[in-house]
Enzyme design. Structure first.
Site, PDB file in Angstrom:
ATOM      1  CB  SER A  12     -17.619 -14.385  23.381  1.00 35.96           C
ATOM      2  OG  SER A  12     -16.448 -14.744  23.417  1.00 35.96           O
ATOM      3  CE1 TYR A  49      -4.958   1.696  10.944  1.00 36.06           C
ATOM      4  CE2 TYR A  49      -3.834   1.345   8.749  1.00 36.06           C
ATOM      5  CZ  TYR A  49      -4.991   1.524   9.497  1.00 36.06           C
ATOM      6  OH  TYR A  49      -6.333   1.722   8.848  1.00 36.06           O
ATOM      7  NE  ARG A  61      -1.883  -1.836   3.728  1.00 31.57           N
ATOM      8  CZ  ARG A  61      -2.253  -1.991   4.769  1.00 31.57           C
ATOM      9  NH1 ARG A  61      -3.547  -1.597   5.192  1.00 31.57           N
ATOM     10  NH2 ARG A  61      -1.612  -2.674   5.762  1.00 31.57           N
ATOM     11  CE  LYS A 100       0.851  -3.150   9.530  1.00 28.60           C
ATOM     12  NZ  LYS A 100      -0.052  -3.299  10.218  1.00 28.60           N
TER      13      LYS A 100
END
Length: 371
Positions: free
Chosen positions: A220, A94, A15, A75
């Protein structure tokens, strides 16, 4: 402001953080955009397209970091980039600090301003910069899981959708957020029998209303998870605690309850993973096997579909990039509470509780940097 976009050098990360459309908007606002040569090629954007949009092309990653006031990435920086990041430089990407202690300490040492996409949080607690990649990753989890269920790839040899006269495969999705919802939709669309689990009854009620008939919602808890994994063919880990480590919902001992050839896809692996035996893998070497269970734990799944992922990500990030460039990080964050929540590290100090808790680091008050 001078905005720099380097090539992503993480393994098989294809990306790019800005498209030519984004360059046009930044240049219209009188900013300089520096793109590393070839940064957009794997996402389908050429250097000529960036130049036509108004960007300047620089040949090396070192020149990008040395020249830019704000680095925009996809990233987290990897070890080769740590030394390139400068004191006071704004890095917007990120980070997922809670899954990497070396990265955390490297960014503290750099004294940069680290603003993480994944913790930008709106007033309704939604995560606008995580949502588009979560949508991609959730859908990819089923695509990849279905592939690795094939016998030549060490799976059970199950076709998720089945065929007339043969029952469909069974998919267990742990977590009913964006990733889990998209995974369940994809699995259901293939015709699988799907169970989606979450700890929130209100969320399960919503899912029960919007999902097709072949999706069942279950609360859950450890007991229900243990029962479900005994018959599941594909298990998707889709649990997120913003900015913090994901909880281990499936332990090493629980693998013995699964049938040989079961596939687990842990989308939460970039936040530490919700399956104890998972560790980050790459698109180059995506799986490993423990106790005859196939583990797919690629930490940057959307990187495999970079054209779609780049457009989806930059649609969401560009308005924030413009705010940061137009106003500077302090003013932009002071005016936009969602953006302010994205601050994780400022000038060598941790200002995000989940990161401090993950590595037992002192927590600084974010307001001290705005006085």
């Amino acid at each position: 402001m001078i905005v720099g976009v380097p090539i992503e050098i993480k393994n098989n990360e294809n990306r790019v953080a800005i498209t030519p459309a984004g360059v046009v908007e930044l240049v219209k606002n009188n900013h300089v955009v520096l793109i590393q040569k070839g940064a957009g090629e794997n996402s389908g954007f050429t250097d000529d397209e960036f130049v036509s949009a108004g960007a300047k092309i620089l040949p090396t990653i070192e020149e990008i970091y040395a020249s830019a006031e704000m680095i925009v990435k996809v990233k987290e920086p990897i070890a080769e980039e740590y030394g390139l990041i400068r004191k006071g430089q704004l890095v917007f990407t990120y980070f997922h600090f809670a899954s990497s202690e070396p990265l955390t300490h490297a960014m503290l040492k750099s004294e940069a301003i680290c603003l993480a996409y994944e913790t930008v949080e709106s007033a309704d607690r939604s995560l606008p910069l995580l949502i588009p990649m979560s949508e991609v990753a959730g859908r990819m989890a089923i695509q990849e899981g279905a592939k690795y269920l094939e016998k030549p790839l060490k799976g059970k040899g199950v076709l998720l959708g089945g065929v007339p006269g043969v029952p469909p495969g069974k998919v267990l999705v742990l977590g009913g957020g964006i990733v889990g919802t998209q995974a369940a939709k994809m699995a259901a669309g293939l015709g699988a029998k799907v169970v989606i689990m979450d700890i929130s009854l209100p969320r399960l009620r919503v899912l029960n209303d919007i999902m097709p008939a072949n999706v069942v919602t279950i609360l859950s808890n450890e007991y229900n998870i243990k029962n479900a994994i005994k018959t599941a063919d594909l298990i998707v880990g889709a649990v997120l605690i913003p900015g913090a480590k994901a909880p281990n919902l499936i332990t090493r001992d629980m693998l013995k309850l699964m049938r040989p050839g079961t596939v687990v896809v842990d989308v939460a692996v970039d936040q530490g993973g919700c399956i104890e035996t998972c560790k980050p893998t790459t698109h180059e070497d995506p799986i490993f096997i423990i106790d005859d269970v196939v583990h797919y734990c690629v930490a940057n799944m959307p990187g495999a579909v970079p054209y779609t992922s780049t457009l989806a990500l930059t649609n969401a990030t560009l308005p924030y990039v413009l705010q940061l460039a137009n106003k500077g990080w302090k003013n932009a964050c002071a005016e936009n509470a969602a953006l302010k929540r994205g601050l994780n590290v400022i000038a060598g100090k941790v200002v995000y509780q989940g990161v401090a808790d993950a590595w037992n680091l002192p927590m600084s008050k974010i307001e001290d940097f705005f006085n």
